[in-house]
Scaffold this motif. Sequence first.
Motif, PDB file in Angstrom:
ATOM      1  N   HIS A 192      49.704  37.825  31.614  1.00  0.00           N
ATOM      2  CA  HIS A 192      48.988  37.599  32.863  1.00  0.00           C
ATOM      3  C   HIS A 192      47.518  37.964  32.711  1.00  0.00           C
ATOM      4  O   HIS A 192      46.638  37.286  33.267  1.00  0.00           O
ATOM      5  CB  HIS A 192      49.635  38.407  33.986  1.00  0.00           C
ATOM      6  N   CYS A 193      47.226  39.012  31.957  1.00  0.00           N
ATOM      7  CA  CYS A 193      45.828  39.374  31.679  1.00  0.00           C
ATOM      8  C   CYS A 193      45.143  38.281  30.871  1.00  0.00           C
ATOM      9  O   CYS A 193      43.972  37.947  31.112  1.00  0.00           O
ATOM     10  CB  CYS A 193      45.767  40.711  30.925  1.00  0.00           C
ATOM     11  N   PHE A 194      45.885  37.722  29.921  1.00  0.00           N
ATOM     12  CA  PHE A 194      45.354  36.631  29.103  1.00  0.00           C
ATOM     13  C   PHE A 194      45.016  35.429  29.983  1.00  0.00           C
ATOM     14  O   PHE A 194      43.932  34.843  29.874  1.00  0.00           O
ATOM     15  CB  PHE A 194      46.399  36.258  28.051  1.00  0.00           C
ATOM     16  N   LEU A 195      45.933  35.056  30.886  1.00  0.00           N
ATOM     17  CA  LEU A 195      45.694  33.914  31.777  1.00  0.00           C
ATOM     18  C   LEU A 195      44.540  34.191  32.731  1.00  0.00           C
ATOM     19  O   LEU A 195      43.739  33.297  33.027  1.00  0.00           O
ATOM     20  CB  LEU A 195      46.964  33.583  32.567  1.00  0.00           C
ATOM     21  N   LYS A 196      44.448  35.426  33.211  1.00  0.00           N
ATOM     22  CA  LYS A 196      43.363  35.790  34.125  1.00  0.00           C
ATOM     23  C   LYS A 196      42.007  35.592  33.455  1.00  0.00           C
ATOM     24  O   LYS A 196      41.054  35.081  34.068  1.00  0.00           O
ATOM     25  CB  LYS A 196      43.529  37.241  34.572  1.00  0.00           C
ATOM     26  N   LYS A 197      41.917  35.970  32.173  1.00  0.00           N
ATOM     27  CA  LYS A 197      40.674  35.775  31.437  1.00  0.00           C
ATOM     28  C   LYS A 197      40.352  34.292  31.299  1.00  0.00           C
ATOM     29  O   LYS A 197      39.193  33.877  31.417  1.00  0.00           O
ATOM     30  CB  LYS A 197      40.774  36.418  30.049  1.00  0.00           C
TER      31      LYS A 197
END
Length: 228
Positions: free
Chosen positions: A190-195
């Motif tokens: 989810h952090c990856f997608l947020k970036k």
Amino acid sequence: MEAQKKRSAIQPEEIIAHLQVLATFHKLKLDVQARAPHNPIGLWTAFLGYAVEKFASWISNVVDKEGSDEAELTDEEFPTLDVAMVWHAYILNPVEYHHDCQKSQKGLSRIKAFPVRRLAEVIDTLGLEPRFPVPAFGSRGVRIGPQFSIDLVAAVKRQASFIAQVAAVGWTQRPKSLGSTINTFIDRYHCFLKKLWENPKQLVVSTLVTILFCTKDRLLNPLLSRKL
């Protein structure tokens, strides 16, 4: 944006099921190569070539059969293990898969998602003997069904290399025992997608975890994930 957010709502059970499927694909490769210790790559390549022929036959005789509607596969329509492996690798090339579903393989578009969970449930019972007609192994010049816009043998080999990396870190050995580790993986993804959403032009380095989760998203939404 909303579609991307919806696709990122990953459940731990989905990842566990996918890891179980990958574990079986990895074991199939090792079993095939063990039959020819002096030429494992050669036998694996020949095996995959035949699997692609069977995949084409499955499309022609099962997926494209008259009267098929948009629906999940029935038990009778389920592919053999090697055919499922080819289909899995095919979907993970979303541009070519989408193109072919619009042009030469419209029957595949009725199947809205790769059945990861169902496959994980029955994968130990799947064999290599199909219920549909296929050429004999080793037949020359036999081509069944539609043409593909991608080299599926090469696609399966690429995916097999990735699966070997997943197996090397131990994720395929006992997927159900990963427990809280899966939740940590989900948070990382989810952090990856947020970036990606916040900085679409910024280069974001993928890790084994993010590639695995992107793979899962593509399997569940094969016709919507060309830009994921």
